[in-house]
Scaffold this active site. Structure first.
Site, PDB file in Angstrom:
ATOM      1  N   ARG A 119       0.860  -0.746  -0.432  1.00  0.00           N
ATOM      2  CA  ARG A 119      -0.161  -0.013   0.233  1.00  0.00           C
ATOM      3  C   ARG A 119       0.551   1.172   0.530  1.00  0.00           C
ATOM      4  NH1 ARG A 119      -4.801   1.702  -0.802  1.00  0.00           N
ATOM      5  NH2 ARG A 119      -6.326   2.848  -0.336  1.00  0.00           N
ATOM      6  N   THR A 400      -6.603  -1.361  -9.170  1.00  0.00           N
ATOM      7  CA  THR A 400      -7.714  -2.078  -8.729  1.00  0.00           C
ATOM      8  C   THR A 400      -8.238  -2.446 -10.183  1.00  0.00           C
ATOM      9  OG1 THR A 400      -7.968  -0.524  -7.410  1.00  0.00           O
ATOM     10  CG2 THR A 400     -10.007  -1.802  -8.039  1.00  0.00           C
ATOM     11  N   THR A 418      -3.670  -0.891  -6.916  1.00  0.00           N
ATOM     12  CA  THR A 418      -4.891  -0.087  -7.910  1.00  0.00           C
ATOM     13  C   THR A 418      -3.472   1.424  -8.049  1.00  0.00           C
ATOM     14  OG1 THR A 418      -6.235   0.795  -7.354  1.00  0.00           O
ATOM     15  CG2 THR A 418      -5.535   0.297  -6.181  1.00  0.00           C
ATOM     16  N   ASN A 420      -5.647   4.280  -8.090  1.00  0.00           N
ATOM     17  CA  ASN A 420      -6.974   3.956  -7.063  1.00  0.00           C
ATOM     18  C   ASN A 420      -8.006   4.307  -8.373  1.00  0.00           C
ATOM     19  OD1 ASN A 420      -8.862   4.567  -5.256  1.00  0.00           O
ATOM     20  ND2 ASN A 420      -8.451   7.128  -4.758  1.00  0.00           N
ATOM     21  N   GLN A 439      -4.116   7.698  -3.757  1.00  0.00           N
ATOM     22  CA  GLN A 439      -4.451   6.670  -3.796  1.00  0.00           C
ATOM     23  C   GLN A 439      -4.932   7.955  -1.933  1.00  0.00           C
ATOM     24  OE1 GLN A 439      -5.592   3.457  -4.068  1.00  0.00           O
ATOM     25  NE2 GLN A 439      -3.610   3.321  -5.148  1.00  0.00           N
ATOM     26  N   SER A 472     -10.197  -1.340   0.625  1.00  0.00           N
ATOM     27  CA  SER A 472     -11.202  -2.035   0.786  1.00  0.00           C
ATOM     28  C   SER A 472     -10.811  -3.608   0.192  1.00  0.00           C
ATOM     29  CB  SER A 472     -12.527  -1.797   0.011  1.00  0.00           C
ATOM     30  OG  SER A 472     -12.677  -0.002   1.012  1.00  0.00           O
ATOM     31  N   GLY A 492     -12.936  -2.129  -7.795  1.00  0.00           N
ATOM     32  CA  GLY A 492     -14.464  -1.121  -7.594  1.00  0.00           C
ATOM     33  C   GLY A 492     -14.571  -0.985  -6.230  1.00  0.00           C
ATOM     34  N   GLY A 493     -13.537  -0.380  -5.045  1.00  0.00           N
ATOM     35  CA  GLY A 493     -13.711   0.719  -4.466  1.00  0.00           C
ATOM     36  C   GLY A 493     -14.200   0.052  -3.136  1.00  0.00           C
TER      37      GLY A 493
HETATM   38  O1  DON Z   1      -7.653   0.735  -1.825  1.00  0.00           O
HETATM   39  C1  DON Z   1      -9.090   1.078  -2.357  1.00  0.00           C
HETATM   40  O2  DON Z   1     -10.155   0.204  -1.982  1.00  0.00           O
HETATM   41  C2  DON Z   1      -9.787   1.757  -3.357  1.00  0.00           C
HETATM   42  N1  DON Z   1      -7.846   2.913  -3.629  1.00  0.00           N
HETATM   43  C3  DON Z   1      -9.730   0.817  -4.607  1.00  0.00           C
HETATM   44  C4  DON Z   1      -9.880   1.767  -5.876  1.00  0.00           C
HETATM   45  C5  DON Z   1     -10.490   0.448  -7.289  1.00  0.00           C
HETATM   46  O3  DON Z   1     -11.077  -0.297  -6.524  1.00  0.00           O
HETATM   47  C6  DON Z   1     -11.141   2.176  -7.904  1.00  0.00           C
HETATM   48  N2  DON Z   1     -11.495   0.931  -8.532  1.00  0.00           N
HETATM   49  N3  DON Z   1     -12.837   0.688  -9.261  1.00  0.00           N
END
Ligand code: DON
Length: 587
Positions: A119, A400, A418, A420, A439, A472, A492-493
């Site tokens: 991360r 992601t 990702t 982000n 991020q 997430s 997908g966040g």
């Molecule tokens: O780490 C996370 O939860 C987010 N930065 C993930 C971002 C993400 O999945 C974008 N995709 N659609």
């Protein structure tokens, strides 16, 4: 049907296997992709692929091919996952890349479970109010431009995976990606659409203009060739020095210079201080399965486990088969309860006191008892897990896009990576070819101020020097009787958590095949906003029923995009996301 591989590691055998595997191992080939160049002769790719020796699923055929090629060369699932991830940095850079971060969850052939945390970290000059202007939090600053990026962790994490479980194919993996960057590839319709959507923001930054805009000052279109010469150089250096040039050399220097000139806070020292971290996976049980997930600074592992645990008392299969609204209702309520805890308790465990009691079975039983049939819980707030301030994730040993690989020796790898949001901060640092992440927007920039995914957080997830923003991302591996049987994860966040959980439920509770568990309509609730999102494919009568029970339903296209891989009757079944579609390969 698959092909036996009695002689692991022998190059010729693998070649033959790959050739033999051609038609027998693949279902549902992707006609639209057939014309594209393949890195591996004689292997067909499909959205679903089956084989006994090796399997892979990613979002892009080049990445799937890179993984197959490494396996063909005698590499294992860890080497192959690294090759796929680095290839995605080239051909799918708007989703993930070496300017971003990742979580790697892995199960080694020796049974070791590893959680490698790649991360991003906040710059040493970060401060809680760094995104405030004139006394107000401004989410634009955490989403676009110089302040949006943390130190990218992907290179360090992939290198660590390669060292922990790989067989010495780092250089080959990075060179495959570098070659692709240098020779270029045709922009797909999907990538072109994203370029159009982000054109105004990309145009603000010189490096991004140079890379993504043509002579006519318009963004590249579908069918145009994207050659990334700077990225190729960066990757070639990494291939040789394992990332030293990235964290302590040329890349760190170029980023430092650009940040100083453009009001950013990232400095060379932030790069040289960066380390991927080995963490202890979150371990929980669901019926007869052991479920391994990613610990903080991901919220994924904890909340996947919480939702599964809160749902364990229900006869989910009978609900799903007889009255699906019952199933989706209890799933949504469990999501609401979990996300309320997320907003209050979760953050980087080195900075925030994340209670281990969030996974306490009595606590989750009590939380689950709040769920009633045919009636929505009127008000949900965070719970009171035991051991607040005492038994904390941070006190555990410190140590992601989603892709997955597995091999016949028993190595299983799940990586979610990702930058982000699409194209991250929209900044390509000149000379590096690297799309920098945004991020920093995953921090809670002020209490109650939602991030790009509508998530709110607390002090636990406020920006601080060197801190990792809450995520997430939920790479998950499931064991039964001590052996891996299933792995999945998503992009997908916050929908990552709920998509991953629903795929697990499909397999572990509903008795669906992995293909059908992936295909089943998904729902998503993240506590705030107070909406129940449902995929368009959810049956109208189910949606009506959910509304009657008090849910504020909103229809959506895809709720998360996932990759999954299961072992079924001694064969691997790799499944790419049908909503994209993803690309699986197997031998
Ligand atoms: O780490 C996370 O939860 C987010 N930065 C993930 C971002 C993400 O999945 C974008 N995709 N659609």
């Amino acid at each position: 049907m698959g092909v036996e591989c009695p002689n692991r590691g022998v190059r010729m055998d693998r070649r033959r296997m790959l050739a033999l595997a051609t038609a027998a191992t693949v279902t549902a080939p992707l006609a639209s992709r057939a014309a594209k160049e393949s890195l591996v002769d004689g292997v067909q790719l499909g959205q679903v692929a089956k084989g006994r020796n090796f399997a892979v699923a990613t979002v892009h055929e080049d990445a799937t091919n890179a993984a197959l090629k490494i396996f063909q060369d005698g590499g294992n699932a860890a080497d192959a996952a690294v090759a796929a991830a680095l290839m995605l940095a080239v051909v799918d850079g708007y989703n993930s890349g070496i300017g971003g971060g990742c979580f790697v969850l892995a199960r080694g052939a020796d049974g070791r479970m590893l959680a490698i945390d790649g991360r991003e970290t906040a710059p040493g000059l970060a401060s809680p109010k760094m995104f405030f202007r004139d006394g107000k939090a401004d989410p634009k600053l955490s989403q676009t431009g110089a302040l949006a990026s943390g130190v990218p962790g992907a290179v360090a994490a992939y290198k660590q995976l390669s060292e922990e479980l790989g067989t010495g194919r780092w250089k080959m993996a990075a060179e495959l990606a570098a070659d692709r960057a240098a020779e270029g590839f045709e922009i797909s319709a999907g990538c072109a659409a994203r370029l159009r959507a982000e054109a105004t923001e990309l145009a603000q930054f010189e490096g991004s203009r140079k890379l993504f805009f043509g002579g006519d000052n318009e963004v590249l279109k579908a069918g145009d060739r994207l050659v990334q010469a700077d990225l190729a150089t960066t990757l070639r250096n990494i291939a040789v020095d394992g990332g030293q040039s990235f964290y302590e050399g040329r890349v760190a220097d170029l980023v430092d210079r650009w940040m100083v000139e453009n009001g950013g806070l990232l400095r060379r020292e932030d790069f040289s201080r960066y380390r991927a971290r080995l963490r202890k996976p979150v371990e929980s049980s669901f019926r007869e399965h052991r479920v391994y997930g990613f610990p903080p600074p991901s919220s994924g592992g904890i909340h996947v486990a919480q939702i599964l645990s809160m749902l364990e008392r229900f006869d989910l299969r009978s609900m799903y088969e007889n009255r699906p609204a019952d199933y989706y209702h209890v799933v949504a309520e469990a999501m609401r309860l979990a996300f309320a805890d997320r907003a209050v308790f979760l953050g980087d465990p080195s900075f925030a006191d994340v209670p281990m009691g969030l996974l306490d079975s009595d606590y989750l039983k009590k939380r689950s008892e709040r769920i009633e049939l045919e009636r929505r819980i009127p008000i949900v707030s965070a719970g009171a897990p035991p051991g607040i301030g005492r038994d904390l994730f941070g006190r555990l040993p410190r140590h992601t896009t989603h892709l997955t690989t597995a091999d016949e020796a028993g190595n299983w790898i799940a990586i979610t990576a990702t930058v982000n949001t699409t194209f991250g901060s929209k900044v390509v640092v000149p000379g590096t070819g690297i799309i920098m992440n945004n991020q920093m927007d995953d921090f809670s920039i002020a209490p109650g101020v939602a991030n790009a995914f509508g998530l709110v957080g607390s002090e636990a997830n406020a920006p601080a020097p060197g801190k990792r923003p809450l995520s997430s991302m939920s790479p998950t591996i499931v064991l039964k009787d001590g052996l891996p049987v299933l792995t999945c994860g998503a992009a997908g966040g916050p929908r990552i958590i709920t998509a991953t959980t629903q795929i697990l439920l499909g397999q572990l509770a509903l008795g669906l095949s992995v293909e059908n568990a992936m295909a089943a309509p998904r729902v998503h609730h993240q506590w705030k906003p107070d909406s129940l999102y449902v995929e368009n494919e959810l049956a109208a009568e189910t949606v009506e029923q959910l509304k009657e029970w008090g849910h504020q339903v909103e229809a959506r296209g895809a709720l998360g995009t996932a990759q999954a891989l299961a072992k079924v009757d001694e064969s691997f079944v790799a499944v790419g996301e049908s909503r994209l579609p993803g690309v699986a390969g197997a031998v």
